[in-house]
Design a protein around this motif. Sequence first.
Motif, PDB file in Angstrom:
ATOM      1  N   SER A   1       0.827  -1.207   0.000  1.00  9.93           N
ATOM      2  CA  SER A   1       0.000   0.000   0.000  1.00  9.93           C
ATOM      3  C   SER A   1       0.861   1.256   0.000  1.00  9.93           C
ATOM      4  CB  SER A   1      -0.956   0.006   1.194  1.00  9.93           C
ATOM      5  OG  SER A   1      -0.320   0.365   2.395  1.00  9.93           O
ATOM      6  N   ARG A   2       2.063   1.182   0.569  1.00 13.07           N
ATOM      7  CA  ARG A   2       2.968   2.337   0.504  1.00 13.07           C
ATOM      8  C   ARG A   2       3.420   2.569  -0.933  1.00 13.07           C
ATOM      9  NH1 ARG A   2       4.771   0.266   5.539  1.00 13.07           N
ATOM     10  NH2 ARG A   2       6.543  -0.806   4.593  1.00 13.07           N
ATOM     11  N   ALA A   3       3.696   1.481  -1.654  1.00 13.04           N
ATOM     12  CA  ALA A   3       4.060   1.620  -3.071  1.00 13.04           C
ATOM     13  C   ALA A   3       2.893   2.177  -3.870  1.00 13.04           C
ATOM     14  CB  ALA A   3       4.490   0.259  -3.631  1.00 13.04           C
ATOM     15  N   ALA A   4       1.672   1.741  -3.540  1.00  9.39           N
ATOM     16  CA  ALA A   4       0.488   2.241  -4.231  1.00  9.39           C
ATOM     17  C   ALA A   4       0.298   3.728  -3.966  1.00  9.39           C
ATOM     18  CB  ALA A   4      -0.749   1.459  -3.783  1.00  9.39           C
ATOM     19  N   ALA A   5       0.505   4.147  -2.711  1.00  2.52           N
ATOM     20  CA  ALA A   5       0.349   5.564  -2.363  1.00  2.52           C
ATOM     21  C   ALA A   5       1.363   6.417  -3.106  1.00  2.52           C
ATOM     22  CB  ALA A   5       0.492   5.755  -0.854  1.00  2.52           C
TER      23      ALA A   5
ATOM     24  N   GLY B   1      -2.576  -1.597  -3.733  1.00  2.77           N
ATOM     25  CA  GLY B   1      -1.298  -2.310  -3.711  1.00  2.77           C
ATOM     26  C   GLY B   1      -1.519  -3.808  -3.729  1.00  2.77           C
ATOM     27  N   SER B   2      -0.578  -4.527  -4.330  1.00  2.00           N
ATOM     28  CA  SER B   2      -0.604  -5.987  -4.332  1.00  2.00           C
ATOM     29  C   SER B   2       0.767  -6.503  -3.943  1.00  2.00           C
ATOM     30  CB  SER B   2      -0.975  -6.537  -5.709  1.00  2.00           C
ATOM     31  OG  SER B   2      -2.308  -6.254  -6.017  1.00  2.00           O
ATOM     32  N   ARG B   3       0.772  -7.536  -3.132  1.00  2.63           N
ATOM     33  CA  ARG B   3       2.048  -8.070  -2.678  1.00  2.63           C
ATOM     34  C   ARG B   3       2.839  -8.603  -3.855  1.00  2.63           C
ATOM     35  NH1 ARG B   3       2.547 -12.812   1.731  1.00  2.63           N
ATOM     36  NH2 ARG B   3       1.292 -13.813   0.116  1.00  2.63           N
TER      37      ARG B   3
ATOM     38  N   PRO C   1     -11.760   3.557 -12.826  1.00  9.83           N
ATOM     39  CA  PRO C   1     -10.575   2.782 -13.197  1.00  9.83           C
ATOM     40  C   PRO C   1      -9.725   2.437 -11.973  1.00  9.83           C
ATOM     41  CG  PRO C   1     -10.893   4.595 -14.727  1.00  9.83           C
ATOM     42  CD  PRO C   1     -11.880   4.805 -13.613  1.00  9.83           C
ATOM     43  N   VAL C   2      -9.261   1.198 -11.907  1.00 10.64           N
ATOM     44  CA  VAL C   2      -8.469   0.714 -10.775  1.00 10.64           C
ATOM     45  C   VAL C   2      -7.073   0.352 -11.263  1.00 10.64           C
ATOM     46  CG1 VAL C   2      -8.282  -0.983  -8.920  1.00 10.64           C
ATOM     47  CG2 VAL C   2     -10.543  -0.199  -9.666  1.00 10.64           C
ATOM     48  N   VAL C   3      -6.052   0.836 -10.549  1.00 15.70           N
ATOM     49  CA  VAL C   3      -4.670   0.487 -10.865  1.00 15.70           C
ATOM     50  C   VAL C   3      -4.114  -0.371  -9.741  1.00 15.70           C
ATOM     51  CG1 VAL C   3      -2.331   1.344 -11.284  1.00 15.70           C
ATOM     52  CG2 VAL C   3      -4.304   2.579 -12.208  1.00 15.70           C
ATOM     53  N   LEU C   4      -3.541  -1.513 -10.097  1.00 11.85           N
ATOM     54  CA  LEU C   4      -2.867  -2.396  -9.152  1.00 11.85           C
ATOM     55  C   LEU C   4      -1.374  -2.154  -9.236  1.00 11.85           C
ATOM     56  CD1 LEU C   4      -4.332  -4.674  -7.391  1.00 11.85           C
ATOM     57  CD2 LEU C   4      -5.671  -3.766  -9.285  1.00 11.85           C
ATOM     58  N   VAL C   5      -0.749  -1.865  -8.100  1.00 12.60           N
ATOM     59  CA  VAL C   5       0.680  -1.555  -8.050  1.00 12.60           C
ATOM     60  C   VAL C   5       1.383  -2.600  -7.187  1.00 12.60           C
ATOM     61  CG1 VAL C   5       2.408   0.146  -7.356  1.00 12.60           C
ATOM     62  CG2 VAL C   5       0.226   0.908  -8.325  1.00 12.60           C
ATOM     63  N   ARG C   6       2.431  -3.167  -7.735  1.00  9.91           N
ATOM     64  CA  ARG C   6       3.172  -4.213  -7.044  1.00  9.91           C
ATOM     65  C   ARG C   6       4.034  -3.637  -5.925  1.00  9.91           C
ATOM     66  NH1 ARG C   6       8.143  -5.098  -8.053  1.00  9.91           N
ATOM     67  NH2 ARG C   6       7.982  -3.965 -10.025  1.00  9.91           N
TER      68      ARG C   6
END
Length: 299
Positions: A15-19, A107-109, A133-138
């Motif tokens: 979630s920190r990477a997503a933020a 965020g996604s693990r 729209p949804v973005v998934l960030v590793r």
Amino acid sequence: MTRTIVAAIDGSPASRAAADWAAREAELRDLPLKLVKVWEPLPDTLAATSASDTTTLEHWSGKVLRAAVEETTARHPALKVLEELIAGRPAEALPEAAAEAELLVLGSRGLGRLGGFLVGSVGLSVVAHSRTPVVLVRAGENAADEYLPETAHGAGRRFRPVVLGLDTERAGDTVTAFAFEEAARRGAPLHVVQSWALPPYTVHAVAAAADLYEQYARDMAALLTGTLLPWREKYPSVEVVEVSRTGGVVDHLLDAAAGASLVVLGRRVRRNPLGTHIGPVAHAVLHHATAPVAVVAHD
């Protein structure tokens, strides 16, 4: 209502990477960023026997959210960062919280550079039910990953391409427009990937198989070119690379994603509220792509 980019926070590295990705996207769009933490009250049957009461859970969630706001503000001092603490189930609360937003970022693990995402049931449910729209960030994604390696540090950085997976038979303007906008914001090339298979009737035309294949390949490439022509005219600054190949579309998209800053996929809106309907292509790419993946709902 103020337009925002929304990022979901839970205190994890993902979630920190997503933020951080959402903050960079908000800067590109010149919009505020809203960080949202959803905390789920314990069921009554557990609350009576748990050491953590509702007040404790809410307090802890608030601390997680405030820490994320402070970290994001420190990394992006010119960005306006908002916050919202919500009680509810994340799979239901996040699509609602982002209903008026331009983008929802999760965020996604990560499973490593070659492993891609580990997308949990909550993430899949949010993707399946969000009209935003949804973005998934590793987890582990950082700003340098968005740029071409030779330009990632110092001045003159150039974004890696944006990749669009396009089904020309069901090409949605919403999805295509999103991909062109993202490429234009980044000043990046747009690689449009189309996959096709020979029609079933060609199986019996063995003698003419080579000619049929070549003709069908030309026809599909021409179809892709024709579909993209109005978009090229609307976005003349975007360099478009057309990729029309036979075979599995997932493999072609994953190959392209390895060198991308963002992958864009469409998801047809399902009227049945039950289940997790995102389509097999989106499901596979979400689990295996190493670049951030945007899933855009369309009718």
